[in-house]
Design an enzyme around this catalytic site. Structure first.
Site, mmCIF file in Angstrom:
data_model
loop_
_atom_site.group_PDB
_atom_site.id
_atom_site.type_symbol
_atom_site.label_atom_id
_atom_site.label_comp_id
_atom_site.label_asym_id
_atom_site.label_seq_id
_atom_site.Cartn_x
_atom_site.Cartn_y
_atom_site.Cartn_z
ATOM 1 N N ARG A 1 44.858 40.764 44.789
ATOM 2 C CA ARG A 1 45.226 41.277 43.481
ATOM 3 C C ARG A 1 45.282 42.569 43.121
ATOM 4 O O ARG A 1 46.155 42.831 42.556
ATOM 5 C CB ARG A 1 44.218 40.218 42.873
ATOM 6 C CG ARG A 1 43.852 38.745 42.831
ATOM 7 C CD ARG A 1 41.976 38.704 42.443
ATOM 8 N NE ARG A 1 41.806 37.227 41.861
ATOM 9 C CZ ARG A 1 40.943 36.312 41.847
ATOM 10 N NH1 ARG A 1 39.648 37.071 42.046
ATOM 11 N NH2 ARG A 1 40.860 35.431 41.575
ATOM 12 N N ILE B 1 40.153 23.845 46.367
ATOM 13 C CA ILE B 1 41.591 25.114 47.246
ATOM 14 C C ILE B 1 41.451 24.222 48.526
ATOM 15 O O ILE B 1 43.022 24.566 48.623
ATOM 16 C CB ILE B 1 40.570 25.984 47.638
ATOM 17 C CG1 ILE B 1 40.095 26.537 46.575
ATOM 18 C CG2 ILE B 1 40.941 26.870 48.687
ATOM 19 C CD1 ILE B 1 39.192 28.003 46.714
ATOM 20 N N ASP C 1 41.041 38.668 46.817
ATOM 21 C CA ASP C 1 40.864 40.257 45.908
ATOM 22 C C ASP C 1 41.682 41.055 46.025
ATOM 23 O O ASP C 1 42.353 41.915 45.479
ATOM 24 C CB ASP C 1 39.493 40.852 45.758
ATOM 25 C CG ASP C 1 38.599 39.565 45.830
ATOM 26 O OD1 ASP C 1 37.973 39.072 44.887
ATOM 27 O OD2 ASP C 1 37.829 39.225 46.650
ATOM 28 N N HIS D 1 32.160 39.809 47.650
ATOM 29 C CA HIS D 1 32.875 39.424 46.300
ATOM 30 C C HIS D 1 32.555 38.320 45.334
ATOM 31 O O HIS D 1 31.872 37.395 44.940
ATOM 32 C CB HIS D 1 33.937 37.908 47.533
ATOM 33 C CG HIS D 1 34.447 36.870 46.277
ATOM 34 N ND1 HIS D 1 35.952 37.252 46.012
ATOM 35 C CD2 HIS D 1 34.851 35.450 46.288
ATOM 36 C CE1 HIS D 1 36.073 36.126 45.268
ATOM 37 N NE2 HIS D 1 35.456 35.231 45.389
#
Ligand code: NAX
Length: 328
Positions: free
Chosen positions: A162, A16, A159, A187
């Protein structure tokens, strides 16, 4: 130097980190024209790789990048930091129990909380990304009482994005037309991706009905969002990194600049809103104000269908909290 925003990224030599630091140095997170000092933190065995990341950052010749500091000492990095992005975490290894993962990470976030507490400005804005993100944020805060709880958050924006994208795809719309999606809770695979309060330009039916009703939500949309991370791993052989880095920038950019009359999902300290009592970090619909404050949006519709999911993810977070407390 003056006018330069100091940003810490831990785990900066990881996946990341590699996607994130060019976005920050390129102006995507703080906005155009804002200079940044990047403080990259890694564990000692990864310092060599981190030097490589620093070399590549230099080679990008980013006009807004004032300085890059590499260190394995979090306390050094945290001095007077403005924004703290905690990505570094102990990875889940084959055969590891959830509780073992929690224990490894509880130790990391306890130490970082103590470091933050002793040297950071009380105005520091923190987002925890490393998993279990919500509970890591809770642990960090427990050991950083000088930092207001409202300045410590965990990332559920990936999320959220998404969900928004999947609704847009289903309804054949551009994502900009989709508004009001919410991620509730942890999460993790218990999160509740909720479209009950969603509005999509050009669609007059309630979105829950427009996408296919409760059965579609229960059997397809919700599990698909909950398991999206696993689907990416299955496809790529690596966990999501580009989309996670993008979501971190969205989270911070909105927190700093305000969402206007819109809202986004952020994992924040529960305060009793929507029946979720204090003691856990729970993803909520949040409206941010220019200048860096935020509030949990009140009055959204929550029905029996939503309640069932919201309670399940709350129960998981309370269990994680108990496990963390029993270790620390
Ligand atoms: P990587 O394993 O590629 O990178 C993690 C890096 O953190 C490594 O370079 C490691 O050396 C470093 N690190 C470990 N302990 C550290 C410490 N105490 N101080 C500083 N650095 C440390 O993982 P990556 O794919 O980058 O994912 C990082 C974390 O994000 C994982 O915990 C992952 O589960 C989590 N995620 C969270 C998401 C979210 O939405 N909240 C989504 C993406 C991601 O899965």
């Amino acid at each position: 130097s003056k006018g330069v925003v100091r940003v810490v990224v831990t785990g900066a030599a990881g996946q990341i980190g590699y996607s994130l630091v060019p976005l920050i140095a390129g102006g995507k997170m703080l906005g155009p024209g804002v200079k940044v000092e990047l403080r990259l933190v890694e564990i000692p065995p990864a310092m060599g790789a981190l030097e490589g990341v620093k070399m590549e950052l230099e080679d990008c010749a980013f006009p807004l990048l004032d300085k890059v500091v590499c260190t394995s000492d979090a306390a050094e990095a945290f001095v007077d930091v403005d924004i703290c992005i905690l990505v570094g975490a102990f990875p889940r290894k084959a055969g590891m129990e959830r509780k073992d993962l929690l224990a490894k990470n509880a130790a990391i976030f306890k130490a970082q909380g103590e470091a933050l507490n002793s040297v950071a400005s009380p105005n520091v804005k923190v987002v925890v990304v490393g998993n279990p993100a919500n509970t890591n944020a809770l642990i960090l805060s427990t050991f950083a009482p000088n930092v207001p709880k409202s300045n410590i958050t965990a990332l559920t924006r990936l999320d959220h994005n998404r969900l928004k994208a999947m609704v847009a795809l289903k309804l054949d719309k551009n994502v900009t037309y989709v508004d009001g999606a919410v991620i509730w809770g942890n999460h993790s695979a218990t999160q509740f991706p909720d479209v009950l309060n969603c509005k999509v330009d050009g669609i007059s039916d309630p979105i829950r009905e427009a996408v296919g009703g409760e059965a579609y939500l229960r059997d397809e949309l919700i599990p698909k969002i909950q398991k999206r991370g696993a689907a990416i791993i299955a496809a790529r052989g690596l966990s999501s990194a580009m989309s996670a880095a993008n979501a971190i920038c969205d989270h911070m950019n909105d927190w700093l600049h305000g969402t206007g009359d819109k809202y986004v999902s952020m994992a924040v300290f529960a305060d009793g809103s929507y029946g979720i009592s204090e003691g856990i970090v729970y993803s909520m619909p949040v409206r941010t104000m220019k200048g860096g404050s935020y509030e949990i949006v009140q009055g959204l519709t929550v029905d029996a269908f939503s309640q069932e999911y919201m309670k399940a993810t709350e129960a998981e977070l309370r269990a994680e909290r108990e496990d963390a407390l029993s270790i620390l």
